[in-house]
Write an enzyme that holds these catalytic residues in place. Sequence first.
Site, PDB file in Angstrom:
ATOM      1  N   SER A 160       0.846  -1.181   0.000  1.00 33.79           N
ATOM      2  CA  SER A 160       0.000   0.000   0.000  1.00 33.79           C
ATOM      3  C   SER A 160       0.892   1.246   0.000  1.00 33.79           C
ATOM      4  O   SER A 160       1.664   1.429  -0.928  1.00 33.79           O
ATOM      5  CB  SER A 160      -0.952  -0.037   1.185  1.00 33.79           C
ATOM      6  OG  SER A 160      -1.983   0.894   1.025  1.00 33.79           O
ATOM      7  N   HIS A 198      -6.868  -5.682  -1.827  1.00 35.42           N
ATOM      8  CA  HIS A 198      -5.797  -4.855  -1.260  1.00 35.42           C
ATOM      9  C   HIS A 198      -5.003  -5.685  -0.254  1.00 35.42           C
ATOM     10  O   HIS A 198      -5.119  -5.540   0.961  1.00 35.42           O
ATOM     11  CB  HIS A 198      -6.404  -3.623  -0.601  1.00 35.42           C
ATOM     12  CG  HIS A 198      -5.412  -2.531  -0.343  1.00 35.42           C
ATOM     13  ND1 HIS A 198      -4.721  -1.898  -1.347  1.00 35.42           N
ATOM     14  CD2 HIS A 198      -4.988  -1.957   0.816  1.00 35.42           C
ATOM     15  CE1 HIS A 198      -3.929  -0.969  -0.819  1.00 35.42           C
ATOM     16  NE2 HIS A 198      -4.071  -0.997   0.484  1.00 35.42           N
ATOM     17  N   ASP A 219      -8.696  -4.906  -6.123  1.00 31.04           N
ATOM     18  CA  ASP A 219      -8.369  -3.897  -5.117  1.00 31.04           C
ATOM     19  C   ASP A 219      -9.200  -2.635  -5.342  1.00 31.04           C
ATOM     20  O   ASP A 219      -9.087  -1.986  -6.381  1.00 31.04           O
ATOM     21  CB  ASP A 219      -6.876  -3.563  -5.220  1.00 31.04           C
ATOM     22  CG  ASP A 219      -6.364  -2.730  -4.055  1.00 31.04           C
ATOM     23  OD1 ASP A 219      -7.172  -2.063  -3.397  1.00 31.04           O
ATOM     24  OD2 ASP A 219      -5.143  -2.759  -3.819  1.00 31.04           O
TER      25      ASP A 219
END
Length: 695
Positions: free
Chosen positions: A511, A630, A598
């Site tokens: 991320s 994600h 995601d």
Amino acid sequence: MRKSIAVLLSLCAALAGCNSSSNDSAAQQEPLVSNQADVEVSAPQLIDRKVLFGNPSRFQGRISPDGEMMSFRAPLNGVMNVFVGKRGDFESVKPITQDTGRGIPVHFWSKDSQYVMYTQDKNGDENWHLYAVDLKSGETKNLTPYENTRAEVLAQSKSKPGVVVVGLNDRDPKWHDAYLLDMASGERTLLADATGLGAILVDNNLDVRLAMKSLADGSYQILERDGAGWNEIFSIPFADTLTTNIIGFDSENKGIYMLDSRERNTAALVHMDLTSKQKKVIASDDNVDIGAVLFDPDNHAPIAYSIDKIRPIWYAIDDDMEGTIAKLNEQLSGGSQVLAQTSDNRYWTVYTDESDESPVYKVFDTQSGELNELFVTNPDLQGLPLVKMHGTVIKSRDNMDLVSYYTLPLEADPDQDGKADKPVPMVLLVHGGPWGRDGYGYRGDIQWLANRGYAVLQVNFRASTGFGKDFVNAGNGQWAGAMHDDLIDAKRWAVAQGITEKDTVAIMGGSYGGYATLVGLTYTPDEFTCGVDIVGPSNLQTLLESIPPYWESFKQTFYRAIGDPNTEEGKALLVDRSPLFKVDEIRKPLLIAQGANDPRVKQAESDQIVEAMKAKNIPVTYVLYPDEGHGFAKPENNLSFYAVAESFLASCNGGRAEPQGEAFANSSIQIPHGLEYVSGIKLAESGEGMEAVSK
């Protein structure tokens, strides 16, 4: 409101691997030797990836509110499901779910102990549905059976059993209206229309009382329900929005408890009377924010809180709890979280977490002061060469305190005293968010890296949470700026300590940590040997254009932190801080991993930088999972990813790698580009669902 804002704002996903109860003969095979001449002699046995990243034996333990039952997640035919039995009696345990897909990620009890609820999405799309299992009938009901809808659990109350307040955005994807859901019938009753509201809060009677609304300047209005309308009762300036939250109502529903940084730097625990607006500070710390807060289940008064600088330490709020908390602290030496309390507050479910052994769920008896084991999450870790994590504070170039953690492999620190006997290759492991933090405790990915011969460094760079508003706001406008400088400063600290050498450091993260990896290879191309980017954004313009609709009320927070696309200055900043536009600078190997579903960092973020690198004939390896979001939830996918990642790191940063073996079995892994750049990885001849290709 605290949970809703934290969930909505965070770009972070938990990427640390789960554990498995199985062993693999590959751990006993000879490693792919690195370029370090002494590794073969001094390195410990390779720990099997299946132990580090497969399913745990049991996880997410909970004691029911009545204290009679226990629940946990555990594998059922290889998939994590929910099991329930009598407290402490594992022979009585039976599965109450039968999932065969991605597994059940989160479960919790109803206040009357009659239902176990859980949430589940579809292949990582984060459209969470809420399910309730009736323990008497065994029936499972989908309480939110609406397409393209995200359910957020807002509240329960033991005074109103059998119902739960949930936020649902099926009417408008931008806003979560508040509904009262009946767990037996599934019927829902609208409590409040949330149009324009970022959060709705109910009191202990489940009556709608307050709401939060974001303004154009990034500040929040706190509104009180007045008939069919709302009146502002106070505001939260933008500088305090990430460190100020309402966490509960008092026993009379006339006041609220808050973590509040207004008029100070760190967040204090305060009580505010809603009529007089008078505030009383209950607990505070000058260095860090107040962490977790425990409330009495009956009178809703706070009874204890934690302070977490290097590791969490618990403190009593009133004299009656002093002895109880002292007994708890005496039996804790690592990380700890109190996850649940029984209705009479006698039993607490406690997650205990040493860095070099399997985490253990325990039950704390507040009457006797005894802390007893409920279960070990991964017994197969026992006896393996795990290593300790060490906490430290690193000074940034502008004199900020960066609370950090480092882990040394056995060959560099046989005594495990935190002093390196020799420099070894290192991985700078960057956390996601960026509004999150690294903390003390066991993580499968850290043990994996250390076992493969790397030192591991984790840095709470500016913008990390938990260290006051000045620290978190110091990251505003500093993506690829001072936030990255903090990482470089920490790397140089590790070199100065003799932990590693300046030319033997890789960077890795998920991320925001994936973005930091891309920044490392583009903005500072000579600092790192290579990078591993997991679901990281490459273009800040497209990132902001594609954020989920349910983050509508928090756009200003993103704009002020990253760059405002509505201003010329903001547009220029977004371009200037986007790694996509600096691919020409990449001179070191790069591995990118992405989940196709995601919703936060969409697949396009990885696709576009891969395409840009291909167009310029810059080597890059791209790993894609069509059934993930994600972060990667399926153990089979985690195993395949870490097999690729460790072979990649071994080839570019000199560590060891376990042979591929059956790591791709039953994984959905695809490698649409760059397989040839990773030594030691071959396509399996067969494997259900595997479509690895190299183009």
